[in-house]
Write a protein that holds these residues in place. Structure first.
Motif, PDB file in Angstrom:
ATOM      1  N   PRO A  57     -12.447   1.308   0.220  1.00  0.00           N
ATOM      2  CA  PRO A  57     -11.876   2.438  -0.508  1.00  0.00           C
ATOM      3  C   PRO A  57     -10.895   3.230   0.344  1.00  0.00           C
ATOM      4  O   PRO A  57     -10.824   3.072   1.573  1.00  0.00           O
ATOM      5  CB  PRO A  57     -13.104   3.277  -0.871  1.00  0.00           C
ATOM      6  CG  PRO A  57     -14.116   2.944   0.169  1.00  0.00           C
ATOM      7  CD  PRO A  57     -13.864   1.516   0.571  1.00  0.00           C
ATOM      8  N   MET A  58     -10.127   4.105  -0.326  1.00  0.00           N
ATOM      9  CA  MET A  58      -9.157   4.955   0.360  1.00  0.00           C
ATOM     10  C   MET A  58      -9.377   6.405  -0.049  1.00  0.00           C
ATOM     11  O   MET A  58     -10.091   6.696  -1.007  1.00  0.00           O
ATOM     12  CB  MET A  58      -7.729   4.520   0.016  1.00  0.00           C
ATOM     13  CG  MET A  58      -7.409   4.538  -1.464  1.00  0.00           C
ATOM     14  SD  MET A  58      -5.706   4.018  -1.829  1.00  0.00           S
ATOM     15  CE  MET A  58      -4.900   5.620  -1.815  1.00  0.00           C
ATOM     16  N   ASN A  59      -8.758   7.325   0.695  1.00  0.00           N
ATOM     17  CA  ASN A  59      -8.855   8.749   0.359  1.00  0.00           C
ATOM     18  C   ASN A  59      -7.530   9.241  -0.230  1.00  0.00           C
ATOM     19  O   ASN A  59      -6.566   8.478  -0.359  1.00  0.00           O
ATOM     20  CB  ASN A  59      -9.271   9.579   1.580  1.00  0.00           C
ATOM     21  CG  ASN A  59      -8.281   9.483   2.734  1.00  0.00           C
ATOM     22  OD1 ASN A  59      -7.106   9.176   2.541  1.00  0.00           O
ATOM     23  ND2 ASN A  59      -8.744   9.759   3.940  1.00  0.00           N
ATOM     24  N   THR A  60      -7.478  10.521  -0.578  1.00  0.00           N
ATOM     25  CA  THR A  60      -6.289  11.051  -1.254  1.00  0.00           C
ATOM     26  C   THR A  60      -5.062  11.096  -0.350  1.00  0.00           C
ATOM     27  O   THR A  60      -3.935  11.134  -0.842  1.00  0.00           O
ATOM     28  CB  THR A  60      -6.566  12.475  -1.797  1.00  0.00           C
ATOM     29  OG1 THR A  60      -7.041  13.301  -0.731  1.00  0.00           O
ATOM     30  CG2 THR A  60      -7.596  12.440  -2.911  1.00  0.00           C
ATOM     31  N   GLU A  61      -5.268  11.069   0.968  1.00  0.00           N
ATOM     32  CA  GLU A  61      -4.123  11.026   1.894  1.00  0.00           C
ATOM     33  C   GLU A  61      -3.503   9.626   1.953  1.00  0.00           C
ATOM     34  O   GLU A  61      -2.432   9.442   2.523  1.00  0.00           O
ATOM     35  CB  GLU A  61      -4.537  11.452   3.308  1.00  0.00           C
ATOM     36  CG  GLU A  61      -4.768  12.942   3.471  1.00  0.00           C
ATOM     37  CD  GLU A  61      -6.074  13.401   2.837  1.00  0.00           C
ATOM     38  OE1 GLU A  61      -7.048  12.615   2.832  1.00  0.00           O
ATOM     39  OE2 GLU A  61      -6.111  14.537   2.323  1.00  0.00           O
ATOM     40  N   LYS A  94       5.545  16.343  -5.675  1.00  0.00           N
ATOM     41  CA  LYS A  94       4.329  15.958  -4.945  1.00  0.00           C
ATOM     42  C   LYS A  94       4.529  14.596  -4.308  1.00  0.00           C
ATOM     43  O   LYS A  94       4.988  13.654  -4.960  1.00  0.00           O
ATOM     44  CB  LYS A  94       3.120  15.907  -5.886  1.00  0.00           C
ATOM     45  CG  LYS A  94       1.840  15.482  -5.178  1.00  0.00           C
ATOM     46  CD  LYS A  94       0.624  15.544  -6.084  1.00  0.00           C
ATOM     47  CE  LYS A  94      -0.643  15.122  -5.331  1.00  0.00           C
ATOM     48  NZ  LYS A  94      -1.849  15.188  -6.174  1.00  0.00           N
ATOM     49  N   ILE A  95       4.175  14.510  -3.027  1.00  0.00           N
ATOM     50  CA  ILE A  95       4.250  13.240  -2.295  1.00  0.00           C
ATOM     51  C   ILE A  95       2.870  12.589  -2.275  1.00  0.00           C
ATOM     52  O   ILE A  95       1.866  13.237  -1.999  1.00  0.00           O
ATOM     53  CB  ILE A  95       4.765  13.461  -0.858  1.00  0.00           C
ATOM     54  CG1 ILE A  95       6.236  13.892  -0.888  1.00  0.00           C
ATOM     55  CG2 ILE A  95       4.601  12.202  -0.011  1.00  0.00           C
ATOM     56  CD1 ILE A  95       6.818  14.237   0.467  1.00  0.00           C
ATOM     57  N   TYR A  96       2.846  11.282  -2.559  1.00  0.00           N
ATOM     58  CA  TYR A  96       1.615  10.502  -2.494  1.00  0.00           C
ATOM     59  C   TYR A  96       1.670   9.632  -1.238  1.00  0.00           C
ATOM     60  O   TYR A  96       2.619   8.892  -1.027  1.00  0.00           O
ATOM     61  CB  TYR A  96       1.476   9.622  -3.742  1.00  0.00           C
ATOM     62  CG  TYR A  96       1.358  10.422  -5.011  1.00  0.00           C
ATOM     63  CD1 TYR A  96       0.118  10.812  -5.501  1.00  0.00           C
ATOM     64  CD2 TYR A  96       2.500  10.810  -5.707  1.00  0.00           C
ATOM     65  CE1 TYR A  96       0.017  11.574  -6.662  1.00  0.00           C
ATOM     66  CE2 TYR A  96       2.405  11.561  -6.869  1.00  0.00           C
ATOM     67  CZ  TYR A  96       1.161  11.941  -7.336  1.00  0.00           C
ATOM     68  OH  TYR A  96       1.070  12.689  -8.487  1.00  0.00           O
ATOM     69  N   GLY A  97       0.615   9.748  -0.419  1.00  0.00           N
ATOM     70  CA  GLY A  97       0.603   9.041   0.856  1.00  0.00           C
ATOM     71  C   GLY A  97       1.036   9.971   1.963  1.00  0.00           C
ATOM     72  O   GLY A  97       2.225  10.037   2.306  1.00  0.00           O
ATOM     73  N   THR A  98       0.067  10.712   2.495  1.00  0.00           N
ATOM     74  CA  THR A  98       0.379  11.722   3.508  1.00  0.00           C
ATOM     75  C   THR A  98      -0.361  11.456   4.813  1.00  0.00           C
ATOM     76  O   THR A  98      -0.689  12.377   5.551  1.00  0.00           O
ATOM     77  CB  THR A  98       0.032  13.131   2.981  1.00  0.00           C
ATOM     78  OG1 THR A  98      -1.343  13.141   2.543  1.00  0.00           O
ATOM     79  CG2 THR A  98       0.922  13.506   1.807  1.00  0.00           C
TER      80      THR A  98
END
Length: 413
Positions: free
Chosen positions: A152-156, A330-334
């Motif tokens: 899994p991954m997180n919101t960042e 909004k940027i996705y992938g921070t």
């Protein structure tokens, strides 16, 4: 782990831009701003000239002819394989298998492992894979009864490494992960992924399609079992790529395709297969593509990957800062560890509509799910606008993008 090239010539983006004929053209009456590098990079004149030279002077089939043209083509093709061996720091040239691209390389490995896997075995992929590194493994699991697990991954936009460690077990046979996410730009901790997989007794394939334009992987230092890449993302032509595989694994895997070149001896009773690398290179290959792949790698190494990384990081930081000044963006992938990719949306506006308007201003961006639909599902969005930068882009072009996004917002908001 990456290695960097030493290069004494100062980095001069304006001089570099002159190497790319397409950057001189206009689109819809505006200077072209090309920010779709994650899909495919542009091609420098030295590579274009090498393509013309091949078809003008020594176009011939390889490995078979005794005539001069065939020998010249064969020599150039195999010299390119050696260039790739040195670039990726493979132990042996025959560990570099020419393919039609990253997808071909992944499918070759998946097809081979169908002979080894059994019901109840487990394979692991990450949540941020390109469809090319999901679908072949789903097909493999359907064929063998193996089970697909997902990191899994997180919101960042970062993988949850504790969860990955919990997924690993004595049932794990294979782990697949991209080096860099094409949708988010995240640089994944592949050293840790590989080390933990090996500790569990599993082999690892890394999808390097997005990484290789930006960094220089050292496959021996990584101790990776398989690494795949495509030339068209590295200033080379489409239709050619490379699969690195450890000699041990390549010897164990069965051939992917049958035909000419991959055989040692054929009778109607029995066929024996050729040794590496020919065992996996059936039929007439993309000879020109293989030769000029080496030219493209030489070009990138001439600029120097240390220079490329540093400059592209500067572009990423500048674009991030300027785009975030746009209200509602909004940027996705921070992730703190990412390369020059920015995926974003404007509140209340479909990404396709933004992409259409900025194209009218001569700016090429990608819109949609970027062949990474599970990522979009995770964020509960239909897709993003993706601006991906290369070493031949400029801050002035980023300013043009920001102005275009503001115009799109005014028109559509």
């Amino acid at each position: 782990m990456t290695t960097t090239s030493t290069h004494t010539t100062p980095f001069d983006v304006e001089k570099i831009r002159k190497d790319f004929p397409i950057l001189q053209r206009q689109v819809n009456g505006n200077p072209l701003v090309y920010f779709d590098n994650a899909a495919t990079s542009q091609t420098p004149k030295v590579v274009i000239d090498a393509i013309v030279d091949y078809y003008s002077r020594y176009n011939a089939n390889i490995h078979r002819g005794v005539h001069t043209l065939s020998q010249e083509a064969t020599d150039a093709y195999e010299k390119s394989r050696i260039k790739l061996q040195k670039h990726f720091n493979a132990a042996k040239a025959h560990e570099m298998i020419f393919t039609s691209g990253t997808t071909h390389g992944i499918n070759l490995v998946a097809n081979g492992f169908a002979s080894f896997l059994k019901k109840g075995d487990e394979v692991i992929v990450s949540a941020m894979e390109h469809h090319s590194n999901i679908v072949p493994w789903q097909m493999l699991c359907e064929k063998t009864g193996a089970i697909l697990r997902v990191i899994p991954m997180n919101t960042e936009g970062e993988l949850l490494m504790d969860a990955y460690e919990e997924l690993l077990s004595e049932k794990t046979r294979l782990v697949f992960c991209n080096h860099i996410s094409n949708a988010l730009g995240t640089i994944n901790p592949i050293e840790e992924i590989i080390e933990k997989a090996h500790r569990a007794g599993a082999a690892v394939l890394v999808d390097g399609a997005q990484a290789c334009p930006h960094i220089k992987p050292d496959v021996q230092a990584l101790d990776v079992d398989f690494y795949v890449a495509s030339a068209h993302k590295m200033c080379g032509p489409t239709g050619i790529g490379v699969l690195y595989g450890k000699e041990k694994w390549l010897n164990e895997l069965p051939p992917y395709q049958g035909g000419g070149e991959m055989i040692a001896e054929v009778t109607f009773e029995k066929t024996t297969y050729a040794g590496l690398p020919h065992k996996f290179e059936a039929g007439t290959p993309n000879i020109c593509g293989g030769i000029v792949f080496g030219v493209a790698v030489d070009y990138l190494n001439g600029i120097g990957f240390e220079n490329i990384e540093e400059y592209e990081h500067e572009l990423l930081a500048y674009a991030t800062k300027e785009l975030l000044k746009v209200e509602g963006l909004k940027i996705y992938g921070t992730s703190k560890h990412k390369t020059s990719v920015i995926s974003f949306n404007l509140e209340g506006i479909h990404p396709y509509d933004i992409g259409t308007i900025v194209d009218k201003l001569g700016i090429a961006v990608r819109t949609g799910h970027h062949c990474a639909q599970p990522i979009m599902d995770y964020y509960k969005i239909p897709g993003t606008v993706r601006a991906s930068f290369a070493f031949y882009n400029t801050k002035e072009e980023i300013d043009a993008l920001v102005a275009a996004v503001k115009k799109a917002k005014a028109m559509l908001g």
